[in-house]
Structures are given as C-alpha cells and as structure tokens.
Design an enzyme around this catalytic site. Structure first.
Site, short mmCIF file in Angstrom:
data_model
loop_
_atom_site.label_atom_id
_atom_site.label_comp_id
_atom_site.label_asym_id
_atom_site.label_seq_id
_atom_site.Cartn_x
_atom_site.Cartn_y
_atom_site.Cartn_z
N THR A 1 82.95 53.71 -11.17
CA THR A 1 84.40 53.84 -11.28
C THR A 1 84.78 55.32 -11.29
O THR A 1 84.04 56.15 -11.80
CB THR A 1 84.94 53.18 -12.56
N ASP B 1 86.16 45.09 -11.63
CA ASP B 1 87.45 45.07 -10.95
C ASP B 1 88.35 44.25 -11.84
O ASP B 1 88.00 43.14 -12.25
CB ASP B 1 87.37 44.46 -9.55
N GLY C 1 97.22 51.93 -17.94
CA GLY C 1 97.65 50.85 -17.06
C GLY C 1 98.82 50.07 -17.64
O GLY C 1 99.82 50.65 -18.09
N TYR C 2 98.67 48.76 -17.67
CA TYR C 2 99.74 47.88 -18.15
C TYR C 2 99.66 47.63 -19.67
O TYR C 2 100.42 46.81 -20.20
CB TYR C 2 99.69 46.53 -17.41
N HIS D 1 89.96 41.63 -21.89
CA HIS D 1 89.27 41.06 -20.74
C HIS D 1 87.97 41.82 -20.45
O HIS D 1 86.93 41.22 -20.20
CB HIS D 1 90.19 41.09 -19.52
#
Length: 203
Positions: free
Chosen positions: A10, A73, A157-158, A184
């Site tokens: 990454t 991902d 991110g979110y 997650h």
C-alpha cells in the site's frame, strides 16, 4: 521466535500504520513499499471486487520482490446509493480526490435522506500471497450508519462520517484503539492471523 517478513502493498501511510498496529503482537516483521524500493509504484486496480483488487496488489508486489506480501482493498458501501462508492471509495470524487472531497460528495448524495435509510458498511478484503504460489483471501465487514456531518479528528477516509451503532459515535471520534478492535480491517486481519498461524506456525 524469529519473525517472518511481510511486505504491505500500500502507498497509503494511514493503512500501513493501521495494519502495523493490528499486527504488532504477531510474528511478522512489516516492510513498507518504501522499504523494498517500490515507493510510488503505480498498480492498476482493474478488478471488479475488493478481493480481486487486493490480489492484484499483493501479486504485483510479491512478483517484484519475491517476498511474502499482504495487501488490502477496502471501501464503503452505502445501501441507499446502490452500495456506492464500493471499490471506487478512494476516488469517489475523481482521480486524486482528497478525503474531504469524497466525504463532501457522499453527503451531497445523501442530502435529505433520513437516518434510518443511511445504512452501510465498511468492507475490507485482505490478500496474502506467498512466494511458493499459495494465496489467502479473506473479508471483514463492519456495519454502521452514515452521519449528517463529519465528526471526530482521528482516522482517515470516511471515518468522520461512519457511525458505529454500539457507541453512537464515528470511527473518527472513537480513536484507533477501539476502531482497530471492531473495524473491517481489524476483522479481516484477525482472520488473516488465524490463517497464517496455521500456515507458518507461531503464536
């Protein structure tokens, strides 16, 4: 016990930190793309699923280094907008989009949508590719709701929009320790630890 070396495929320093933190008590020594002279490597992620894209990244870096490689991902699925942004989460507002731009686009698409219809989940597919050709692909998910405004300073991110029902707070408000236990990515990495323990041995 001697640690096995794993390259994390990454270029996202936040992901690298998060993966490193979750795996710090495990028998792996984490190497970044920079550590293996692949910083800035552009990998075309043309898969149709999180799993396909994770494998593309892990296979590419393993082939270039000859080393055991882990890649993830991940993204956000929002039910009201047909599980968008999905695999396009990082570039939802266009190529090179910032977190701020992506969050702004998401809020715009959900304008006027009531809380009970703002369900969604973070999804993470984690791929591990070994030099001997073995491959492991696992998935972790975390259900939640999309908020009406960004809250919290932690995460990326979110995270400032993603409300975890158990706490009624966003990932960005909860901080990394709690997030990593239930996210997650945390769940996918827990499964990966179990699979690697079987394959490589160790604690």
């Amino acid at each position: 016990m001697e640690k096995n070396i794993a390259v994390v495929a990454t270029g996202n320093k936040h992901k690298l930190e998060e993966i490193g933190k979750i795996l710090e008590d495990f028998f792996l020594q984490i190497k970044s793309m920079k550590d293996v002279d692949l910083e800035g490597l552009h990998i075309v992620e043309d898969g149709k699923t999180f799993e396909e894209n994770a494998l593309i990244k892990a296979r590419t870096v393993m082939e270039k280094t000859g080393m055991f490689t882990i890649a993830d991902d991940s993204g956000l699925e929002v039910d009201y907008i047909d599980k968008q942004p999905g695999i396009y989460s990082a570039r939802f507002a266009g190529e090179g989009a910032t977190d701020e731009m992506n969050n702004k686009k998401l809020l715009g698409l959900l304008e006027g949508v009531p809380q009970e219809k703002r369900s969604g989940r973070f999804v993470c597919a984690m791929a591990a590719v070994f030099p001997d050709g073995d491959e492991i692909v696992l998935r972790g998910e975390c259900e939640g709701k999309i908020g009406f405004e960004e809250k919290g300073k932690s995460g990326f991110g979110y995270d400032p929009l993603f409300i975890v029902p158990q706490y009624d707070k966003t990932f960005a408000e909860l901080g990394p320790e709690i997030k990593n236990q239930m996210s997650h990515r945390g769940r996918a990495l827990k499964k990966l630890k179990e699979a690697l323990t079987k394959k490589l041995g160790g604690k």
